[in-house]
Design an enzyme around this catalytic site. Structure first.
Site, PDB file in Angstrom:
ATOM      1  N   HIS A  59       2.618   6.078  -2.521  1.00  9.81           N
ATOM      2  CA  HIS A  59       3.651   7.094  -2.323  1.00  9.81           C
ATOM      3  C   HIS A  59       4.885   7.002  -3.216  1.00  9.81           C
ATOM      4  O   HIS A  59       5.680   7.944  -3.200  1.00  9.81           O
ATOM      5  CB  HIS A  59       4.107   7.062  -0.858  1.00  9.81           C
ATOM      6  N   LYS A 101       0.833  -1.199   0.000  1.00  3.29           N
ATOM      7  CA  LYS A 101       0.000   0.000   0.000  1.00  3.29           C
ATOM      8  C   LYS A 101       0.869   1.249   0.000  1.00  3.29           C
ATOM      9  O   LYS A 101       0.564   2.235  -0.699  1.00  3.29           O
ATOM     10  CB  LYS A 101      -0.925   0.000   1.228  1.00  3.29           C
ATOM     11  N   LYS A 155      -9.067  11.406  -1.276  1.00  2.00           N
ATOM     12  CA  LYS A 155      -8.089  11.585  -0.201  1.00  2.00           C
ATOM     13  C   LYS A 155      -7.669  13.055  -0.168  1.00  2.00           C
ATOM     14  O   LYS A 155      -7.391  13.664  -1.205  1.00  2.00           O
ATOM     15  CB  LYS A 155      -6.882  10.687  -0.438  1.00  2.00           C
ATOM     16  N   HIS A 211       4.350   3.566   6.135  1.00  3.47           N
ATOM     17  CA  HIS A 211       3.520   4.769   6.299  1.00  3.47           C
ATOM     18  C   HIS A 211       4.349   6.007   6.025  1.00  3.47           C
ATOM     19  O   HIS A 211       5.480   6.112   6.491  1.00  3.47           O
ATOM     20  CB  HIS A 211       2.953   4.832   7.722  1.00  3.47           C
TER      21      HIS A 211
END
Length: 205
Positions: free
Chosen positions: A97, A92, A127, A200
């Site tokens: 990213h 993810k 988003k 993240h």
């Protein structure tokens, strides 16, 4: 899974996609799916539930006759990958990213509107903000080791600076259609790591 520009490479012995028989538009050309057991099929793409039955039945015939529209294929592929079961936190992170080399676009507004849609971040809601790092997955992963410094908990600050594009939603509503503006910069970044992998994106520093 390693994202390279707008494409990807699947790692050995690990496949992620929808069944080409069930999801013929989005995964045409993909060579394998995550194993679901000898007698089980991979999961269908969730967005197909919203297609009329006739559309689902005839999609393969349409593909054979006319071929997929490139933009539609990219959008459906991103949606399929985003919603397919089995996407890890690392996968993810790469999807949301990492864009290397940077996808060509005439300006940052066009870039953001295209990339946010292609990477599955405009449905079911838009988003608010997202940053793309224009560096290889390998170079970003070094932040979880010698290329980074502890920043509290599982957060780490990069010692090197990276080329970034940050996309921000315009207007106050997260309901599609989504409209983004973007800005570019070169900064150090703070990410969270788990098991030696980035999972993240926290912020630029």
């Amino acid at each position: 899974m390693t994202w390279v520009g707008d494409g990807f490479k699947r790692p050995p012995n690990k496949h992620l996609c929808c069944s080409p028989l069930i999801c013929p538009i989005a995964v045409q050309g993909m060579s394998g799916c995550r194993s679901h057991g000898a007698n089980r099929s991979p999961p269908p793409c969730p967005f197909l539930h919203f297609l009329p039955a006739a559309g689902r039945a005839s999609s393969r015939g349409i593909m054979a006759q006319r071929g997929p529209h490139p933009t539609l294929l990219l959008v459906l592929l991103a949606t399929c990958l985003a919603l397919a079961s089995g996407e890890t936190r690392y996968e993810k992170f790469l999807r949301q990213h990492v864009d290397y080399p940077r996808t060509a676009a005439p300006d940052t507004r066009t870039y953001c509107n295209q990339m946010m849609q292609r990477r599955g971040m405009t449905s079911p809601v838009c988003k608010f903000t997202n940053t793309f790092v224009h560096a290889s997955a390998a170079s970003i992963t070094t932040i979880c080791g010698p290329g980074g410094a502890p920043a509290g908990g599982n957060l780490r600050d990069s010692t090197a600076s990276f080329a970034l594009t940050t996309c921000r939603l315009q207007g106050g509503s997260q309901r599609p259609p989504c409209n983004y503006n973007g800005g570019t910069s070169t900064q150090r970044i703070r990410i969270a790591c788990d098991g030696g992998l980035p999972v993240h994106y926290d912020r630029a520093i």
